[in-house]
Design a protein around this motif. Structure first.
Motif, PDB file in Angstrom:
ATOM      1  N   GLY A 134       5.132   6.159  -5.135  1.00 22.91           N
ATOM      2  CA  GLY A 134       4.564   6.915  -4.008  1.00 22.91           C
ATOM      3  C   GLY A 134       5.655   7.490  -3.126  1.00 22.91           C
ATOM      4  O   GLY A 134       5.602   8.663  -2.719  1.00 22.91           O
ATOM      5  N   VAL A 135       6.666   6.687  -2.825  1.00 25.22           N
ATOM      6  CA  VAL A 135       7.746   7.132  -1.921  1.00 25.22           C
ATOM      7  C   VAL A 135       8.516   8.280  -2.567  1.00 25.22           C
ATOM      8  O   VAL A 135       8.804   9.304  -1.928  1.00 25.22           O
ATOM      9  CB  VAL A 135       8.675   5.934  -1.590  1.00 25.22           C
ATOM     10  CG1 VAL A 135       9.917   6.395  -0.849  1.00 25.22           C
ATOM     11  CG2 VAL A 135       7.923   4.882  -0.774  1.00 25.22           C
ATOM     12  N   ARG A 136       8.835   8.122  -3.862  1.00 22.79           N
ATOM     13  CA  ARG A 136       9.590   9.193  -4.547  1.00 22.79           C
ATOM     14  C   ARG A 136       8.764  10.475  -4.632  1.00 22.79           C
ATOM     15  O   ARG A 136       9.289  11.572  -4.466  1.00 22.79           O
ATOM     16  CB  ARG A 136      10.013   8.744  -5.947  1.00 22.79           C
ATOM     17  CG  ARG A 136      11.330   7.971  -5.912  1.00 22.79           C
ATOM     18  CD  ARG A 136      11.929   7.802  -7.297  1.00 22.79           C
ATOM     19  NE  ARG A 136      11.372   6.661  -7.970  1.00 22.79           N
ATOM     20  CZ  ARG A 136      11.832   5.421  -7.843  1.00 22.79           C
ATOM     21  NH1 ARG A 136      12.874   5.178  -7.068  1.00 22.79           N
ATOM     22  NH2 ARG A 136      11.278   4.420  -8.475  1.00 22.79           N
ATOM     23  N   ALA A 137       7.442  10.308  -4.876  1.00 25.82           N
ATOM     24  CA  ALA A 137       6.575  11.495  -4.968  1.00 25.82           C
ATOM     25  C   ALA A 137       6.560  12.242  -3.629  1.00 25.82           C
ATOM     26  O   ALA A 137       6.350  13.455  -3.591  1.00 25.82           O
ATOM     27  CB  ALA A 137       5.163  11.084  -5.372  1.00 25.82           C
ATOM     28  N   ALA A 138       6.789  11.515  -2.544  1.00 26.22           N
ATOM     29  CA  ALA A 138       6.827  12.158  -1.218  1.00 26.22           C
ATOM     30  C   ALA A 138       8.204  12.761  -0.941  1.00 26.22           C
ATOM     31  O   ALA A 138       8.464  13.275   0.156  1.00 26.22           O
ATOM     32  CB  ALA A 138       6.471  11.127  -0.146  1.00 26.22           C
ATOM     33  N   GLY A 139       9.112  12.676  -1.908  1.00 28.59           N
ATOM     34  CA  GLY A 139      10.432  13.308  -1.760  1.00 28.59           C
ATOM     35  C   GLY A 139      11.433  12.453  -1.003  1.00 28.59           C
ATOM     36  O   GLY A 139      12.470  12.956  -0.546  1.00 28.59           O
ATOM     37  N   ASP A 199       0.861  -1.185   0.000  1.00 32.79           N
ATOM     38  CA  ASP A 199       0.000   0.000   0.000  1.00 32.79           C
ATOM     39  C   ASP A 199       0.903   1.243   0.000  1.00 32.79           C
ATOM     40  O   ASP A 199       1.520   1.579   1.017  1.00 32.79           O
ATOM     41  CB  ASP A 199      -0.884  -0.043   1.256  1.00 32.79           C
ATOM     42  CG  ASP A 199      -1.751   1.200   1.389  1.00 32.79           C
ATOM     43  OD1 ASP A 199      -1.557   2.175   0.623  1.00 32.79           O
ATOM     44  OD2 ASP A 199      -2.614   1.200   2.287  1.00 32.79           O
ATOM     45  N   PRO A 200       0.991   1.937  -1.159  1.00 35.45           N
ATOM     46  CA  PRO A 200       1.915   3.080  -1.237  1.00 35.45           C
ATOM     47  C   PRO A 200       1.682   4.101  -0.125  1.00 35.45           C
ATOM     48  O   PRO A 200       2.646   4.593   0.477  1.00 35.45           O
ATOM     49  CB  PRO A 200       1.631   3.677  -2.621  1.00 35.45           C
ATOM     50  CG  PRO A 200       1.070   2.542  -3.433  1.00 35.45           C
ATOM     51  CD  PRO A 200       0.329   1.680  -2.460  1.00 35.45           C
ATOM     52  N   ALA A 201       0.411   4.393   0.190  1.00 39.43           N
ATOM     53  CA  ALA A 201       0.130   5.423   1.208  1.00 39.43           C
ATOM     54  C   ALA A 201       0.644   4.973   2.575  1.00 39.43           C
ATOM     55  O   ALA A 201       1.212   5.776   3.339  1.00 39.43           O
ATOM     56  CB  ALA A 201      -1.373   5.704   1.257  1.00 39.43           C
TER      57      ALA A 201
END
Ligand code: GLY
Length: 434
Positions: free
Chosen positions: A85-90, A54-56
């Motif tokens: 998801g992890v990369r989008a969160a920086g 689950d990416p979130a």
């Protein structure tokens, strides 16, 4: 303080990753999610339950724990888009996004990529449920031996190497009738490639390819390559039958594949696992995976002299070109100890003894795969219980294969749990024996 690393997964591969990462002076803390009985005992490391597909949930865990690097072990979270998801969160993430993970998640995509970019592989055709008749017709034309594969992820169980057409026909029907769920809704019929197998894993960041040491895995459950396929019953590295020419050819394929992904605008950061058959015409690709191999990792990482954390972070940050890897000259052999019944149904919860005694042997590392810690009340008997089909990996590093095989099996003999079994012929091929 040091880097805080979150490792997703709970098999032998993840134990090996955790051990090497925790050994890095750059790393201050490791969270293994969910981890296993072995990761729980590693320095700087804590296990944590987590919905790793689950990416979130993974992003929330990484943020709450001030994680500096996420390392994704298994394929399912990659296919589910956890790395995106992890990369989008920086947060730097080692592992390709969902588009890159298709190279493992869809065999039809992988074959299409190889065809578009003239990467050597067996010929193949894919068929959907409405094309059952055409699939059977092709089998009739091609004859046996032939390979039938479910398109999607089927936990290593979706591949049939059929030496008989009836078996091939049954495998096609099984896929299209839903045995593997959505993963089998498209079926591939592939040319059978003849020759020894070899895995070459590489760290890939865009067009930069940094190869790891080659390894050879034993996929069948029984000695002499008898019985059903498993996730892998043992492995060794390096692979003596891979000469300079074969190695150069495999490396060229890995580079061509990284370039193909980049040309198709897929930003790939992680491991590219090339599964090769060394045919009479040269190495051809059997399959690609988007992650470290299991149990290949359990022989590749013990031979790596360089800092794994530094390499994985550089790859995750797009700086792989700055990294050089150094290897020890010794060889490594790993024998999988499994639960009776594997790869079919098996029982769990069996107390394991002998792990510490095995680890006292020179050059031995015991990596836990399917294990968990016993509840405190039961720990007097045994602190570790079986919890999976593949239970332990007995890895031995030594100056030559004869010694490494002897030490690995001496380690295996020290382990005991109800229903334990293992192959007795791991790495004999490295000595030129069957
Ligand atoms: N050992 C085979 C794999 O990791 O897919």
């Amino acid at each position: 303080m040091g880097m805080r690393v979150l490792v997703l997964g709970g098999g032998g591969r993840e134990h090996a990753l955790v051990r090497s990462l925790a050994a890095s002076p750059l790393v201050g803390a490791v969270i293994a999610a969910p981890g296993n009985g072995g990761t729980a005992g590693e320095p700087k490391t804590a296990n944590m339950p987590l919905a790793i597909e689950d990416p979130a949930a993974v992003v929330a865990c990484a943020c709450e724990n001030a994680i500096d690097l996420v390392v994704v072990g298994p394929e399912a979270p990659l296919v589910a888009g956890v790395a995106d998801g992890v990369r989008a969160a920086g947060i730097p993430c080692f592992g390709p996004g969902a588009a890159g993970a298709c190279i493992e998640g869809s065999k039809a995509f992988a074959k299409g990529l190889m065809e578009r970019h003239t990467i050597p592989t067996g010929r193949s055709r894919s068929f959907s449920a409405g094309e059952r008749e055409a699939a059977h017709e092709l089998l009739g034309q091609w004859g046996a031996p032939v390979v039938v594969k479910a398109d999607g992820l089927a936990a290593g169980k979706g591949v049939t190497v059929a030496f008989d057409l009836d078996i091939a026909r049954a495998a096609v029907d099984e896929c299209l009738d839903g045995r593997f769920g959505e993963a089998g809704s498209t079926v591939l019929i592939e040319e059978y490639l003849d020759g020894p197998e070899c895995s070459l894993l590489a760290l890939v960041d865009g067009r930069t390819v940094l190869p790891l040491a080659p390894a050879q895995d034993y996929k069948r459950v029984g000695d002499g390559d008898i019985g059903p396929n498993t996730g892998g019953m043992g492995v060794y590295s390096p692979v003596p039958l891979v000469g300079d020419a074969e190695y150069a050819a495999m490396l060229a394929v890995m580079q061509a594949t990284a370039d193909a992904l980049a040309d198709e605008d897929i930003a790939y950061r992680g491991v590219l696992y090339g599964g090769f058959i060394l045919t009479a015409e040269g190495p051809k690709v059997l399959e690609f995976n988007a992650r470290f191999g299991d149990p290949e990792t359990q022989v590749v990482l013990p031979r790596l002299k360089s800092d794994l954390a530094e390499a994985l972070l550089a790859c995750a940050e797009g700086r792989l070109a700055e990294v050089e890897l150094e290897w020890v000259p010794e060889v490594a052999v790993s024998v999988v100890i499994a639960s009776e019944g594997y790869p079919g149904p098996y029982e769990t919860g069996k107390p394991i003894s002998g792990i510490e005694a095995a680890e006292r042997l020179p050059g031995v590392s015991v990596y836990h795969a399917g294990t968990r810690l016993a509840p405190a009340a039961a720990a007097a008997d045994s602190a570790v219980l079986t919890a999976g089909g593949r239970v332990l990996n007995m890895t031995a590093v030594a100056s030559g294969f004869e010694a490494a095989i002897a030490v690995a099996y001496a380690g295996v003999e020290r382990i005991s749990f109800e229903g334990a079994f293992f192959r007795r012929d791991i790495a004999r091929r490295a000595l030129g024996q069957p």
